[in-house]
Scaffold this active site. Structure first.
Site, PDB file in Angstrom:
ATOM      1  N   LYS A  14     -17.590 -29.918  20.205  1.00 12.07           N
ATOM      2  CA  LYS A  14     -17.989 -31.329  20.271  1.00 12.07           C
ATOM      3  C   LYS A  14     -16.818 -32.271  20.004  1.00 12.07           C
ATOM      4  CE  LYS A  14     -21.068 -30.989  16.970  1.00 12.07           C
ATOM      5  NZ  LYS A  14     -20.899 -29.594  16.535  1.00 12.07           N
ATOM      6  N   ARG A  89     -27.799 -34.855  12.396  1.00 18.35           N
ATOM      7  CA  ARG A  89     -27.861 -33.418  12.112  1.00 18.35           C
ATOM      8  C   ARG A  89     -29.207 -33.014  11.518  1.00 18.35           C
ATOM      9  NH1 ARG A  89     -21.898 -32.586  11.544  1.00 18.35           N
ATOM     10  NH2 ARG A  89     -21.468 -30.399  11.261  1.00 18.35           N
ATOM     11  N   ARG A 128      -8.960 -22.165  14.479  1.00 19.25           N
ATOM     12  CA  ARG A 128      -8.671 -23.595  14.704  1.00 19.25           C
ATOM     13  C   ARG A 128      -7.614 -24.098  13.717  1.00 19.25           C
ATOM     14  NH1 ARG A 128     -13.509 -27.867  14.890  1.00 19.25           N
ATOM     15  NH2 ARG A 128     -13.973 -27.178  12.756  1.00 19.25           N
ATOM     16  N   ARG A 161      -8.738 -26.126   8.248  1.00 22.78           N
ATOM     17  CA  ARG A 161      -9.755 -26.799   7.432  1.00 22.78           C
ATOM     18  C   ARG A 161     -10.322 -25.812   6.418  1.00 22.78           C
ATOM     19  NH1 ARG A 161     -13.761 -29.984  11.477  1.00 22.78           N
ATOM     20  NH2 ARG A 161     -15.233 -29.089   9.996  1.00 22.78           N
ATOM     21  N   ARG A 172     -22.273 -22.393   7.868  1.00 22.43           N
ATOM     22  CA  ARG A 172     -22.475 -23.586   8.712  1.00 22.43           C
ATOM     23  C   ARG A 172     -23.397 -23.248   9.891  1.00 22.43           C
ATOM     24  NH1 ARG A 172     -16.489 -25.074   9.827  1.00 22.43           N
ATOM     25  NH2 ARG A 172     -17.288 -26.791  11.080  1.00 22.43           N
TER      26      ARG A 172
END
Ligand code: AMP
Length: 220
Positions: A14, A89, A128, A161, A172
């Protein structure tokens, strides 16, 4: 005010897609995750409250998000177009968005559901890397920077992160199934949902969304 939502599990792409689309369309990218990370970095009251939830991969309370979103939209104009990434969310947040849209006499144009498999998510998120300075996103194998650990765009340092470790990513994903996936049925029943296969590369995902937006535009 007009808006679209990018919905999908963490790692569906996203943020990457929204950042690219913000350059190619009139839509302003609003990521509640980015706003929260900035608040944590600045050490604001919101940042201090949000930090532990974020590190565990849990959702920050709806009231905190409501305040952030209201503030962000109040700063904009009536003609602004927004692309929400990571918001709403929960059904409560979807109701909040509905009420903000009606207060501003705005319109929710479409909700794009980026569909992705868990294996792809885990590989994408644990690999990432993000630039500390400009926020550009890389991947150790899929989108490597020219020089390891250094941002191609601004020379900033790349970091992982704290919520991109495998244990937190799995939490998550569980949180997404438990709390966010209800929104799929909600927006589907409103006939606003557009499904996009997000296992395919980001260029194809972006092309599909742009085609839908052009289609919407031509019908306005
Ligand atoms: P993201 O960058 O969208 O993956 O968000 C990172 C983290 O920020 C999430 O795991 C949550 O802890 C928090 N967060 C971001 N957006 C929201 C939201 N709309 N509601 C609750 N928590 C959020």
């Amino acid at each position: 005010m007009k808006c679209i939502i990018l919905l999908g599990a963490p790692g569906a792409g996203k943020g990457t897609v929204a950042a690219d689309l913000a350059e190619q369309t009139q839509f302003l990218h609003v990521s509640t995750g980015d706003i929260l990370r900035e608040a944590v970095k600045q050490g604001t009251a919101v940042g201090l409250e949000a930090k532990s939830y974020m590190e565990a991969g849990d959702l920050v309370p709806d009231e905190v998000i409501a305040k952030l979103v209201r503030e962000r939209l109040a700063a904009g104009g009536a003609d602004d177009r927004y692309m929400f990434d990571g918001f709403p969310r929960t059904l409560k947040q979807a109701e909040l968005l509905d009420s903000v849209i009606s207060d501003m006499e705005g319109e929710l144009l479409s909700v794009f559901l980026l569909e992705v498999t868990d294996d792809v998510v885990i590989s994408r998120l644990t690999g990432r890397r993000v630039c500390k300075k400009c926020g550009a996103v890389y991947h150790v194998t899929n989108i490597p920077p020219k020089v390891e650990g250094v941002c191609d765009k601004c020379g900033g340092e790349l970091y992982q992160r704290t919520d991109d470790t495998e244990t937190t990513v799995r939490n998550r994903l569980d949180v997404y199934s438990a709390q966010t996936s209800d929104l799929i049925g909600h927006y589907d029943s409103l006939k606003l949902l557009e499904k996009v296969d997000a296992d395919q590369g980001k260029d194809l995902v972006e092309r599909e969304i742009i085609r839908c937006l052009e289609d919407l535009e031509s019908r306005q």
